[in-house]
Design a protein around this motif. Structure first.
Motif, PDB file in Angstrom:
ATOM      1  N   SER A  48     -28.846-105.918 -77.462  1.00  0.00           N
ATOM      2  CA  SER A  48     -28.765-105.045 -76.283  1.00  0.00           C
ATOM      3  C   SER A  48     -29.218-103.612 -76.586  1.00  0.00           C
ATOM      4  O   SER A  48     -29.839-102.954 -75.748  1.00  0.00           O
ATOM      5  CB  SER A  48     -27.347-105.047 -75.709  1.00  0.00           C
ATOM      6  OG  SER A  48     -26.408-104.595 -76.684  1.00  0.00           O
ATOM      7  N   GLY A  49     -28.906-103.127 -77.791  1.00  0.00           N
ATOM      8  CA  GLY A  49     -29.331-101.774 -78.156  1.00  0.00           C
ATOM      9  C   GLY A  49     -30.833-101.653 -78.220  1.00  0.00           C
ATOM     10  O   GLY A  49     -31.416-100.665 -77.737  1.00  0.00           O
ATOM     11  N   ILE A  50     -31.483-102.643 -78.815  1.00  0.00           N
ATOM     12  CA  ILE A  50     -32.951-102.646 -78.919  1.00  0.00           C
ATOM     13  C   ILE A  50     -33.576-102.731 -77.531  1.00  0.00           C
ATOM     14  O   ILE A  50     -34.561-102.049 -77.232  1.00  0.00           O
ATOM     15  CB  ILE A  50     -33.424-103.820 -79.808  1.00  0.00           C
ATOM     16  CG1 ILE A  50     -32.919-103.620 -81.239  1.00  0.00           C
ATOM     17  CG2 ILE A  50     -34.933-103.954 -79.783  1.00  0.00           C
ATOM     18  CD1 ILE A  50     -33.206-104.765 -82.173  1.00  0.00           C
ATOM     19  N   ILE A  51     -32.989-103.581 -76.671  1.00  0.00           N
ATOM     20  CA  ILE A  51     -33.501-103.719 -75.299  1.00  0.00           C
ATOM     21  C   ILE A  51     -33.392-102.391 -74.562  1.00  0.00           C
ATOM     22  O   ILE A  51     -34.334-101.933 -73.905  1.00  0.00           O
ATOM     23  CB  ILE A  51     -32.731-104.825 -74.539  1.00  0.00           C
ATOM     24  CG1 ILE A  51     -32.951-106.179 -75.207  1.00  0.00           C
ATOM     25  CG2 ILE A  51     -33.154-104.862 -73.073  1.00  0.00           C
ATOM     26  CD1 ILE A  51     -32.045-107.282 -74.684  1.00  0.00           C
ATOM     27  N   TYR A  52     -32.238-101.746 -74.696  1.00  0.00           N
ATOM     28  CA  TYR A  52     -32.013-100.466 -74.020  1.00  0.00           C
ATOM     29  C   TYR A  52     -32.997 -99.405 -74.521  1.00  0.00           C
ATOM     30  O   TYR A  52     -33.572 -98.645 -73.728  1.00  0.00           O
ATOM     31  CB  TYR A  52     -30.572-100.012 -74.265  1.00  0.00           C
ATOM     32  CG  TYR A  52     -30.162 -98.788 -73.463  1.00  0.00           C
ATOM     33  CD1 TYR A  52     -29.605 -98.925 -72.202  1.00  0.00           C
ATOM     34  CD2 TYR A  52     -30.332 -97.515 -73.980  1.00  0.00           C
ATOM     35  CE1 TYR A  52     -29.220 -97.816 -71.464  1.00  0.00           C
ATOM     36  CE2 TYR A  52     -29.958 -96.392 -73.257  1.00  0.00           C
ATOM     37  CZ  TYR A  52     -29.410 -96.542 -72.005  1.00  0.00           C
ATOM     38  OH  TYR A  52     -29.041 -95.445 -71.272  1.00  0.00           O
ATOM     39  N   ASP A  53     -33.218 -99.344 -75.844  1.00  0.00           N
ATOM     40  CA  ASP A  53     -34.137 -98.362 -76.420  1.00  0.00           C
ATOM     41  C   ASP A  53     -35.561 -98.589 -75.922  1.00  0.00           C
ATOM     42  O   ASP A  53     -36.290 -97.630 -75.614  1.00  0.00           O
ATOM     43  CB  ASP A  53     -34.110 -98.434 -77.947  1.00  0.00           C
ATOM     44  CG  ASP A  53     -32.812 -97.891 -78.534  1.00  0.00           C
ATOM     45  OD1 ASP A  53     -32.057 -97.235 -77.792  1.00  0.00           O
ATOM     46  OD2 ASP A  53     -32.564 -98.129 -79.734  1.00  0.00           O
ATOM     47  N   TYR A  54     -35.959 -99.866 -75.840  1.00  0.00           N
ATOM     48  CA  TYR A  54     -37.322-100.179 -75.403  1.00  0.00           C
ATOM     49  C   TYR A  54     -37.536 -99.760 -73.949  1.00  0.00           C
ATOM     50  O   TYR A  54     -38.539 -99.124 -73.604  1.00  0.00           O
ATOM     51  CB  TYR A  54     -37.606-101.674 -75.562  1.00  0.00           C
ATOM     52  CG  TYR A  54     -39.040-102.054 -75.246  1.00  0.00           C
ATOM     53  CD1 TYR A  54     -40.035-101.928 -76.204  1.00  0.00           C
ATOM     54  CD2 TYR A  54     -39.394-102.526 -73.985  1.00  0.00           C
ATOM     55  CE1 TYR A  54     -41.356-102.262 -75.926  1.00  0.00           C
ATOM     56  CE2 TYR A  54     -40.708-102.858 -73.689  1.00  0.00           C
ATOM     57  CZ  TYR A  54     -41.681-102.735 -74.664  1.00  0.00           C
ATOM     58  OH  TYR A  54     -42.987-103.049 -74.377  1.00  0.00           O
ATOM     59  N   ILE A  55     -36.585-100.090 -73.100  1.00  0.00           N
ATOM     60  CA  ILE A  55     -36.706 -99.738 -71.679  1.00  0.00           C
ATOM     61  C   ILE A  55     -36.644 -98.218 -71.502  1.00  0.00           C
ATOM     62  O   ILE A  55     -37.350 -97.648 -70.655  1.00  0.00           O
ATOM     63  CB  ILE A  55     -35.622-100.448 -70.854  1.00  0.00           C
ATOM     64  CG1 ILE A  55     -35.868-101.963 -70.880  1.00  0.00           C
ATOM     65  CG2 ILE A  55     -35.610 -99.945 -69.412  1.00  0.00           C
ATOM     66  CD1 ILE A  55     -34.810-102.794 -70.189  1.00  0.00           C
ATOM     67  N   SER A  56     -35.841 -97.544 -72.315  1.00  0.00           N
ATOM     68  CA  SER A  56     -35.776 -96.081 -72.249  1.00  0.00           C
ATOM     69  C   SER A  56     -37.111 -95.460 -72.612  1.00  0.00           C
ATOM     70  O   SER A  56     -37.523 -94.454 -72.024  1.00  0.00           O
ATOM     71  CB  SER A  56     -34.678 -95.558 -73.197  1.00  0.00           C
ATOM     72  OG  SER A  56     -33.397 -95.969 -72.774  1.00  0.00           O
ATOM     73  N   ASP A  57     -37.799 -96.054 -73.589  1.00  0.00           N
ATOM     74  CA  ASP A  57     -39.115 -95.555 -73.986  1.00  0.00           C
ATOM     75  C   ASP A  57     -40.120 -95.712 -72.845  1.00  0.00           C
ATOM     76  O   ASP A  57     -40.939 -94.826 -72.584  1.00  0.00           O
ATOM     77  CB  ASP A  57     -39.604 -96.304 -75.231  1.00  0.00           C
ATOM     78  CG  ASP A  57     -40.828 -95.666 -75.864  1.00  0.00           C
ATOM     79  OD1 ASP A  57     -40.919 -94.422 -75.848  1.00  0.00           O
ATOM     80  OD2 ASP A  57     -41.684 -96.405 -76.384  1.00  0.00           O
ATOM     81  N   LEU A  58     -40.053 -96.853 -72.155  1.00  0.00           N
ATOM     82  CA  LEU A  58     -40.926 -97.063 -70.998  1.00  0.00           C
ATOM     83  C   LEU A  58     -40.635 -96.036 -69.909  1.00  0.00           C
ATOM     84  O   LEU A  58     -41.540 -95.465 -69.298  1.00  0.00           O
ATOM     85  CB  LEU A  58     -40.723 -98.475 -70.425  1.00  0.00           C
ATOM     86  CG  LEU A  58     -41.124 -99.661 -71.299  1.00  0.00           C
ATOM     87  CD1 LEU A  58     -40.776-100.959 -70.577  1.00  0.00           C
ATOM     88  CD2 LEU A  58     -42.618 -99.634 -71.618  1.00  0.00           C
ATOM     89  N   LYS A  59     -39.355 -95.807 -69.678  1.00  0.00           N
ATOM     90  CA  LYS A  59     -38.935 -94.870 -68.644  1.00  0.00           C
ATOM     91  C   LYS A  59     -39.415 -93.460 -68.941  1.00  0.00           C
ATOM     92  O   LYS A  59     -39.697 -92.670 -68.029  1.00  0.00           O
ATOM     93  CB  LYS A  59     -37.409 -94.895 -68.524  1.00  0.00           C
ATOM     94  CG  LYS A  59     -36.828 -94.009 -67.437  1.00  0.00           C
ATOM     95  CD  LYS A  59     -35.307 -94.096 -67.434  1.00  0.00           C
ATOM     96  CE  LYS A  59     -34.709 -93.148 -66.415  1.00  0.00           C
ATOM     97  NZ  LYS A  59     -33.215 -93.189 -66.434  1.00  0.00           N
ATOM     98  N   ASP A  60     -39.537 -93.125 -70.213  1.00  0.00           N
ATOM     99  CA  ASP A  60     -39.899 -91.772 -70.621  1.00  0.00           C
ATOM    100  C   ASP A  60     -41.407 -91.508 -70.521  1.00  0.00           C
ATOM    101  O   ASP A  60     -41.852 -90.375 -70.696  1.00  0.00           O
ATOM    102  CB  ASP A  60     -39.438 -91.528 -72.063  1.00  0.00           C
ATOM    103  CG  ASP A  60     -39.315 -90.059 -72.392  1.00  0.00           C
ATOM    104  OD1 ASP A  60     -38.652 -89.331 -71.623  1.00  0.00           O
ATOM    105  OD2 ASP A  60     -39.891 -89.625 -73.403  1.00  0.00           O
ATOM    106  N   ALA A  61     -42.189 -92.550 -70.242  1.00  0.00           N
ATOM    107  CA  ALA A  61     -43.641 -92.393 -70.208  1.00  0.00           C
ATOM    108  C   ALA A  61     -44.102 -91.608 -68.985  1.00  0.00           C
ATOM    109  O   ALA A  61     -43.567 -91.772 -67.887  1.00  0.00           O
ATOM    110  CB  ALA A  61     -44.315 -93.770 -70.205  1.00  0.00           C
TER     111      ALA A  61
END
Length: 608
Positions: free
Chosen positions: A22-35
């Motif tokens: 879940s942490g990795i999933i959250y980090d990945y989606i956060s990176d997308l959101k930050d684009a």
């Protein structure tokens, strides 16, 4: 979103496995959101209004501008939060027991809301500073400096976009147009505004700059580490695409990248930051073997930076002459192998050495391009071999030292066959690999050559230096997935294009060409990507009708491209989806006939 591969899960995973990741999933989606993504097209001479103006100012002060602090980071620091730390680990708990990802969202919301309110008072400095202190809760030196820069520089210069038309009219009238610098404003270069100038490039003798040397070297080491982590060994040979426009935007990051891989650094003079020579980095300082680098330069790079062509060639010569073992000097190792090969084929030792030393290839003298995009756009190709041969024909011309564009197809093929890694770096998010055909034409073409002559896909890497304080390195597959999820499938991107009618639909239609181009050259488009693009932009009735009403030609081209992806077995389209595409193609042909558009269509005959 088909995130399984990116977050380390199998498709048949259960709830417990998802929970563990879940942490990795959250980090990945956060990176997308930050684009950052584009919202529509630029209209020459038009100052954005409303939310579009807020977004433009936001994009220009989000990063630091030289010594002027980032407004985003300044707000975070005013709240006692380290922005770098929370961006690096969104899923971890931070200040006040709050999730870092929540802090990111709250900081960005405060950042955007502050700009929105400042816009209502026309960014009047005194009122804006008072407003910020009230909303943020305190005023720091960095916050004051960043806000002042927005009010006195960024906003007034954005409002001068009308200069683009007035200065254009001066230019075509033969009158004087004041000069101005060029580059990427959103890369922490807001000083490049206002636009509408007769822009100039950079001093070729000061490339790479000291700042670019640091960035390019770090990106090179990041690439090497990524390869080692994936393969357990160092890459011996890499190929990199080098463009003049990127060199102008970054002051030479890619040149620094090449020098760093070989273990050579620039020597700077005492005046003007000019590069006055090169020096060898010791093996101990380098900490790894020297890597053999082949550069595929663009025609504009050849024409604009002949000094850099010779610099890179000279660096390779310096490395080849070192008294080092082949275990730590891969260029020397390959040079020895190639000389022996050419001599065995009847070449004189002197000629064998000269040809073996070629490390820069480019377009024919006086010409520009790779020819690959012509093949893709015309559909006049039958195999990977044909794409590779076309790329070779256009790109096998030698440059550097004694070479001035002589043609060496066999030497090019030999170098391409040795490549384990291919590289194309990006320096801003204003354009990405699914935005322009030059990317799939150049790095895609090089990938096709490696696949054909080496017999396997290279480890293709794309560096991202859009934020010079947060450099990123992704594989081609990772970058493609990132762009698909952050921009292409983001509803906001489509909404931005829809404001532009015919032109917006035309821009959208290029997407499917680029999907086809990447699939053909690099085999890098995953099945879910083909399906997602088809579903969102062709099968979705509302979107399809918008395209048809505004630009029926664009709709037809998009359907053709996706059918071609299936025909060429790049995509294994689901049966139902394929039938829908075929039906829509026939409808599109009917639309063309109703509009008076006539041409022979082999595809129509095939479908019927």
């Amino acid at each position: 979103m088909n995130l399984y591969k990116e977050v380390g899960l199998k498709e048949e995973c259960g709830k417990e496995e998802v929970k563990e990741q879940s942490g990795i999933i959250y980090d990945y989606i956060s990176d997308l959101k930050d684009a950052l993504i584009k919202d529509g097209l630029h209209i020459l001479g038009k100052v954005p209004e409303g939310e579009l103006l807020t977004e433009m100012v936001y994009s220009l002060c989000r990063l630091r501008n030289g010594k002027v602090p980032s407004l985003r980071i300044s707000i975070a620091e005013a709240w006692g939060v380290d922005m770098d730390s929370i961006l690096n680990a969104p899923s971890e708990t931070g200040k006040d027991g709050k999730l870092n990802g929540v802090w990111i969202s709250e900081i960005d919301a405060a950042f955007y809301d502050l700009l929105t309110e400042m816009q209502k008072i026309d960014y009047e400095p005194e009122k804006s500073l008072a407003l910020a202190e009230d909303k943020i809760g305190r005023m720091t030196d960095d916050l004051w400096e960043s806000l002042s820069y927005v009010c006195t520089d960024i906003y007034p210069h954005v409002c001068q976009l009308t200069n683009e038309l007035t200065k254009f009219m001066l230019g075509i009238g033969g009158e004087y147009v004041p000069p101005g610098p060029s580059g990427s404003p959103t890369r922490g270069n807001a000083h490049l505004l206002p636009t509408g100038t007769n822009f100039y490039s950079i001093d070729p003798d000061a490339v790479p700059t000291e700042a670019s040397w640091k960035i390019g070297r770090q990106m090179a080491e990041d690439m090497v580490k990524k390869f080692v982590d994936a393969n357990g060994k160092y890459p011996e040979s890499i190929g990199i695409v080098v463009w003049a426009t990127d060199t102008m935007k970054t002051n030479g990051d890619d040149v620094a990248y090449i020098l760093a891989l070989m273990g050579v650094r620039p020597i700077y003079g005492s005046i003007g930051g000019k590069v006055v020579g090169l020096e060898i980095m010791s093996h101990e300082e380098l900490g790894r073997p020297r890597i053999d680098v082949m550069s595929r330069i663009s025609g504009l790079f050849r024409d604009s930076f002949p000094n850099l062509v010779d610099m890179i060639h000279r660096a390779a010569e310096m490395i080849s002459e070192l008294e080092e073992s082949e275990e730590i000097n891969y260029l020397k190792k390959h040079l020895k192998e190639d000389i022996s090969k050419y001599i065995s084929e009847g070449m004189s030792p002197a000629d064998a050495k000269d040809v073996s030393m070629i490390r820069l290839f480019g377009d024919p003298p006086g010409q520009h391009g790779t020819g690959v995009e012509v093949l893709i756009q015309s559909s006049k190709w039958d195999s990977l071999e044909q794409i590779a041969e076309t790329f070779t024909t256009w790109g096998c011309h030698a440059y550097g030292g004694k070479w001035k564009g002589e043609k060496f197809p066999e030497a090019f093929k030999r170098r391409a066959a040795a490549l384990e890694v291919t590289v194309k770096n990006h320096n801003d998010r204003e354009y990405d690999l699914l935005d322009i055909d030059d990317d799939y034409s150049h790095i895609g073409g090089l990938n096709a050559a490696v696949r054909q002559y080496r017999g396997e896909k290279p480890f293709c890497v794309m560096g991202d230096s859009s934020d010079v304080d947060r450099l990123k390195t992704r594989t081609l597959e990772e970058e493609t997935a990132y762009v698909m999820r952050s921009r292409v499938l983001n509803p906001k991107w489509l909404e931005g294009l829809q404001r532009h009618g015919f032109k917006g639909a035309m821009e959208l239609s290029k997407l499917t060409e680029y999907i086809l181009g990447w699939g053909a050259t690099s085999d890098s488009i995953e099945q879910w990507m083909y399906e997602a693009v088809t579903e969102k932009f062709i099968l979705d009735k509302e979107v399809r009708e918008w395209i048809r009403e505004n630009n029926p030609y664009a709709l037809k081209e998009m359907i053709e491209d996706m059918l071609e992806c299936n025909d060429r077995e790049l995509w294994n389209a689901p049966t139902e989806m394929l039938e829908q595409l075929r039906e829509l193609y026939l409808e599109s042909e009917g639309d063309m006939e109703d509009a008076g558009y006539r041409r022979n269509s082999k595809r129509t005959a095939d479908i019927q």
